[in-house]
Design a protein around this motif. Structure first.
Motif, mmCIF file in Angstrom:
data_model
loop_
_atom_site.group_PDB
_atom_site.id
_atom_site.type_symbol
_atom_site.label_atom_id
_atom_site.label_comp_id
_atom_site.label_asym_id
_atom_site.label_seq_id
_atom_site.Cartn_x
_atom_site.Cartn_y
_atom_site.Cartn_z
ATOM 1 N N MET A 1 46.253 43.501 25.368
ATOM 2 C CA MET A 1 47.663 43.353 25.708
ATOM 3 C C MET A 1 47.863 42.870 27.134
ATOM 4 O O MET A 1 48.804 42.132 27.423
ATOM 5 N N ALA A 2 46.984 43.296 28.043
ATOM 6 C CA ALA A 2 47.095 42.829 29.430
ATOM 7 C C ALA A 2 46.973 41.319 29.491
ATOM 8 O O ALA A 2 47.681 40.652 30.265
ATOM 9 N N ALA A 3 46.084 40.769 28.676
ATOM 10 C CA ALA A 3 45.932 39.308 28.635
ATOM 11 C C ALA A 3 47.210 38.646 28.130
ATOM 12 O O ALA A 3 47.652 37.620 28.675
ATOM 13 N N LEU A 4 47.824 39.227 27.101
ATOM 14 C CA LEU A 4 49.051 38.650 26.556
ATOM 15 C C LEU A 4 50.192 38.701 27.566
ATOM 16 O O LEU A 4 51.081 37.849 27.553
ATOM 17 N N VAL A 5 50.175 39.698 28.443
ATOM 18 C CA VAL A 5 51.243 39.830 29.440
ATOM 19 C C VAL A 5 51.101 38.791 30.545
ATOM 20 O O VAL A 5 52.093 38.179 30.968
ATOM 21 N N VAL A 6 49.892 38.555 31.032
ATOM 22 C CA VAL A 6 49.718 37.702 32.214
ATOM 23 C C VAL A 6 49.613 36.216 31.880
ATOM 24 O O VAL A 6 49.982 35.375 32.708
ATOM 25 N N LEU A 7 49.132 35.869 30.693
ATOM 26 C CA LEU A 7 48.894 34.455 30.403
ATOM 27 C C LEU A 7 50.158 33.591 30.422
ATOM 28 O O LEU A 7 50.084 32.426 30.854
ATOM 29 N N PRO A 8 51.329 34.082 29.978
ATOM 30 C CA PRO A 8 52.516 33.225 30.060
ATOM 31 C C PRO A 8 52.886 32.801 31.473
ATOM 32 O O PRO A 8 53.576 31.791 31.655
ATOM 33 N N PHE A 9 52.447 33.540 32.476
ATOM 34 C CA PHE A 9 52.772 33.206 33.865
ATOM 35 C C PHE A 9 51.622 32.474 34.578
ATOM 36 O O PHE A 9 51.800 31.978 35.682
ATOM 37 N N THR A 10 50.477 32.439 33.949
ATOM 38 C CA THR A 10 49.295 31.906 34.617
ATOM 39 C C THR A 10 49.361 30.399 34.802
ATOM 40 O O THR A 10 49.005 29.868 35.859
ATOM 41 N N GLY A 11 49.804 29.685 33.770
ATOM 42 C CA GLY A 11 49.784 28.229 33.831
ATOM 43 C C GLY A 11 50.610 27.662 34.956
ATOM 44 O O GLY A 11 50.158 26.780 35.696
ATOM 45 N N ARG A 12 51.832 28.171 35.131
ATOM 46 C CA ARG A 12 52.683 27.655 36.213
ATOM 47 C C ARG A 12 52.084 27.980 37.578
ATOM 48 O O ARG A 12 52.159 27.162 38.502
ATOM 49 N N ALA A 13 51.464 29.145 37.713
ATOM 50 C CA ALA A 13 50.810 29.486 38.977
ATOM 51 C C ALA A 13 49.666 28.521 39.267
ATOM 52 O O ALA A 13 49.473 28.083 40.413
ATOM 53 N N ILE A 14 48.907 28.168 38.233
ATOM 54 C CA ILE A 14 47.799 27.220 38.424
ATOM 55 C C ILE A 14 48.332 25.860 38.844
ATOM 56 O O ILE A 14 47.793 25.217 39.762
ATOM 57 N N ASP A 15 49.389 25.377 38.193
ATOM 58 C CA ASP A 15 49.910 24.054 38.495
ATOM 59 C C ASP A 15 50.603 23.998 39.854
ATOM 60 O O ASP A 15 50.625 22.944 40.497
ATOM 61 N N ARG A 16 51.157 25.114 40.306
ATOM 62 C CA ARG A 16 51.846 25.126 41.592
ATOM 63 C C ARG A 16 50.904 25.402 42.760
ATOM 64 O O ARG A 16 51.015 24.798 43.814
ATOM 65 N N ARG A 17 49.964 26.331 42.566
ATOM 66 C CA ARG A 17 49.079 26.742 43.655
ATOM 67 C C ARG A 17 47.689 26.137 43.560
ATOM 68 O O ARG A 17 46.926 26.186 44.527
ATOM 69 N N GLY A 18 47.344 25.612 42.404
ATOM 70 C CA GLY A 18 45.988 25.133 42.185
ATOM 71 C C GLY A 18 45.140 26.200 41.519
ATOM 72 O O GLY A 18 45.408 27.397 41.649
ATOM 73 N N PRO A 19 44.109 25.812 40.769
ATOM 74 C CA PRO A 19 43.304 26.795 40.044
ATOM 75 C C PRO A 19 42.413 27.653 40.935
ATOM 76 O O PRO A 19 42.047 28.760 40.562
ATOM 77 N N LEU A 20 42.047 27.142 42.130
ATOM 78 C CA LEU A 20 41.121 27.887 42.986
ATOM 79 C C LEU A 20 41.669 29.246 43.415
ATOM 80 O O LEU A 20 41.017 30.273 43.193
ATOM 81 N N PRO A 21 42.835 29.316 44.057
ATOM 82 C CA PRO A 21 43.335 30.647 44.452
ATOM 83 C C PRO A 21 43.621 31.546 43.266
ATOM 84 O O PRO A 21 43.421 32.766 43.349
ATOM 85 N N VAL A 22 44.067 30.976 42.138
ATOM 86 C CA VAL A 22 44.319 31.793 40.947
ATOM 87 C C VAL A 22 43.008 32.390 40.436
ATOM 88 O O VAL A 22 42.946 33.577 40.074
ATOM 89 N N LEU A 23 41.947 31.587 40.426
ATOM 90 C CA LEU A 23 40.653 32.085 39.965
ATOM 91 C C LEU A 23 40.116 33.171 40.886
ATOM 92 O O LEU A 23 39.574 34.184 40.416
ATOM 93 N N VAL A 24 40.270 33.000 42.186
ATOM 94 C CA VAL A 24 39.779 34.004 43.139
ATOM 95 C C VAL A 24 40.515 35.325 42.943
ATOM 96 O O VAL A 24 39.895 36.398 42.886
ATOM 97 N N VAL A 25 41.845 35.274 42.820
ATOM 98 C CA VAL A 25 42.621 36.497 42.615
ATOM 99 C C VAL A 25 42.228 37.159 41.298
ATOM 100 O O VAL A 25 42.059 38.385 41.225
ATOM 101 N N ALA A 26 42.049 36.352 40.235
ATOM 102 C CA ALA A 26 41.672 36.907 38.931
ATOM 103 C C ALA A 26 40.309 37.574 38.995
ATOM 104 O O ALA A 26 40.102 38.653 38.420
ATOM 105 N N ALA A 27 39.362 36.951 39.699
ATOM 106 C CA ALA A 27 38.024 37.533 39.812
ATOM 107 C C ALA A 27 38.053 38.845 40.584
ATOM 108 O O ALA A 27 37.345 39.803 40.236
ATOM 109 N N LEU A 28 38.883 38.921 41.626
ATOM 110 C CA LEU A 28 38.996 40.163 42.393
ATOM 111 C C LEU A 28 39.629 41.273 41.548
ATOM 112 O O LEU A 28 39.201 42.434 41.607
#
Length: 423
Positions: free
Chosen positions: A50-77
């Motif tokens: 369920m956690a995945a279902l909650v965050v994924l709708p917001f992930t794409g716009r964050a990637i396109d606005r901020r770039g995948p690198l910072p999103v990946l770093v935050v996700a890994a942390l």
């Protein structure tokens, strides 16, 4: 591969290696080692999904606005904190919180890594890049699960803390590697920091992408969603398969993927993507027929076991054909400013299928043996029909990128625009 792609693939295999350490043992750890009960263990697995279902709708716009690198770093942390928290958790609230962090972090990694691969590849190299990613993921998961199985000890909670600590360390290594990647410009992505525009309305207006999402849901529902639920229940109840044989079947699946991935790559990349996916539906229909023989036939137990293991092997062959096909197609359908949103939408569809698949397949596989096999033979044939219909919506460059590579023509496709807007 360039330096950026090498680092992305290295981080990919390390994170898969860490996941392989713990994912097979989550239920046993929560229910038995921490003595929190089967109900809590089931709730933890549900929270993880369920956690995945909650965050994924917001992930794409964050990637396109901020770039995948910072999103990946935050996700890994986040995933690292969740893994370590899981190893230290000894109560229901702490284990649920840890599962939420771990599930959210690992879910966000998928579209972020996929977008990085898109940015570091071209139309000509993207098929092989995604094939390599899938190969390394399965190799990492397999090796991690094998080593984790040797370290785990149900009578010693410290062994599980060791496993979760190793997993947490792997995610930190992924974050460190991602932080050092310098994203290049590529011919297919004109701006390495595109501005996110469009949103859900644009995606839903793209008929080919919507059809691909429907096809993706059926793919994941009819295969991955059954591996550890419906098909496992059917094997033990109908076919009399020993629990240890399930491990052999899963190992056969991984072995086929590792052995066949690059053998089928040349075959796959020279053919239309829609027809490759259609052929996977036929292969999986045959796989379900083998499963039907294992449980509903009247052969010996040895024949039933061989047929059941063959089912998992045929699934692996289909997966090896899909890995260089579906993910690159998602990328080639996406407008330049929405690559992250398209990858996240497809990841969300996959997660939904993985949530619904066990809920539907588990009870059917355990009790309705004949209808279970018939249902999933029909779903597999449905994959073939949906893939052929999708092919009619694709441009030649999207459906057969090998022709683009050989002619050195790069084509991009944007979602259909309403007639009024075009006017």
């Amino acid at each position: 591969m360039g330096a950026a792609m090498r680092r992305i693939q290295a981080g990919n295999v390390l994170s898969a290696f860490g996941l392989g350490f713990t994912v097979p043992y989550l239920y046993v750890y929560v229910a038995q080692v921490r003595d929190l009960g089967a109900g809590t263990a089931g709730a933890v697995l549900a929270v993880f999904a369920m956690a995945a279902l909650v965050v994924l709708p917001f992930t794409g716009r964050a990637i396109d606005r901020r770039g995948p690198l910072p999103v990946l770093v935050v996700a890994a942390l986040l995933a690292s904190a969740g893994a370590l928290g899981m190893g230290l958790a000894d109560s229901v609230p702490t284990v649920v919180l840890a599962a939420a962090l771990l599930g959210a972090g690992t879910a966000v990694m998928q579209p972020a890594l996929a977008t990085m691969i898109v940015w570091c590849s071209s139309t000509a190299t993207r098929t092989r890049a995604f094939a390599l990613q899938f190969f390394l993921q399965n190799l990492g998961l397999g090796i991690g699960g094998l080593i984790g199985g040797q370290l785990v000890d149900e009578s010693w909670p410290g062994s599980f803390l060791l496993l979760f600590s190793i997993e947490a360390a792997m995610f930190l290594v992924l974050a460190a590697i991602a932080a050092t990647v310098r994203m290049p410009r590529t011919p297919s992505i004109t701006d390495p920091r595109p501005e996110g525009k469009g949103g859900v309305r644009t995606l839903l207006g793209h008929r080919a992408m919507v059809q691909l999402c429907v096809l993706g849901f059926v793919l994941f529902f009819a295969c991955y969603g059954q591996f550890e639920s419906g098909l496992a229940a059917y094997g033990t109840e109908a076919a009399g398969i020993e629990p240890s044989t399930l491990g052999i079947a899963l190992a056969a699946n991984t072995a086929v993927i590792v052995a066949a991935q690059f053998l089928v790559l040349r075959f796959v990349e020279r053919r239309r993507r829609s027809r490759v996916i259609a052929s996977v539906g036929l292969i999986w229909a045959v796989a379900w027929l083998f499963a039907g023989y294992a449980g509903l036939g009247h052969g010996s137990q040895a024949m039933a076991t061989a047929a059941f293991v063959t089912t998992y092997g045929l699934f692996g062959l289909g997966e090896a054909m899909l890995s260089p096909t579906v993910a690159p197609l998602v990328a080639d359908l996406a407008p330049e400013s929405m690559v992250g949103q398209y990858n996240s939408a497809f990841a969300l569809v996959k997660q939904l299928a993985l949530a619904v698949g066990p809920a539907v397949g588990g009870p059917m596989g355990a009790a309705l043996h004949g209808p279970y096999i018939v249902t999933f033979v029909l779903f597999s044939l449905g994959i073939t029909l949906l893939a052929l219909r999708l092919g009619a919506k694709l441009t030649p460059a999207q459906d057969h990128p090998y022709l683009v590579a050989t002619s050195r023509v790069v084509a991009r496709h944007r979602p259909e625009q309403p007639v009024e807007a075009a006017a």
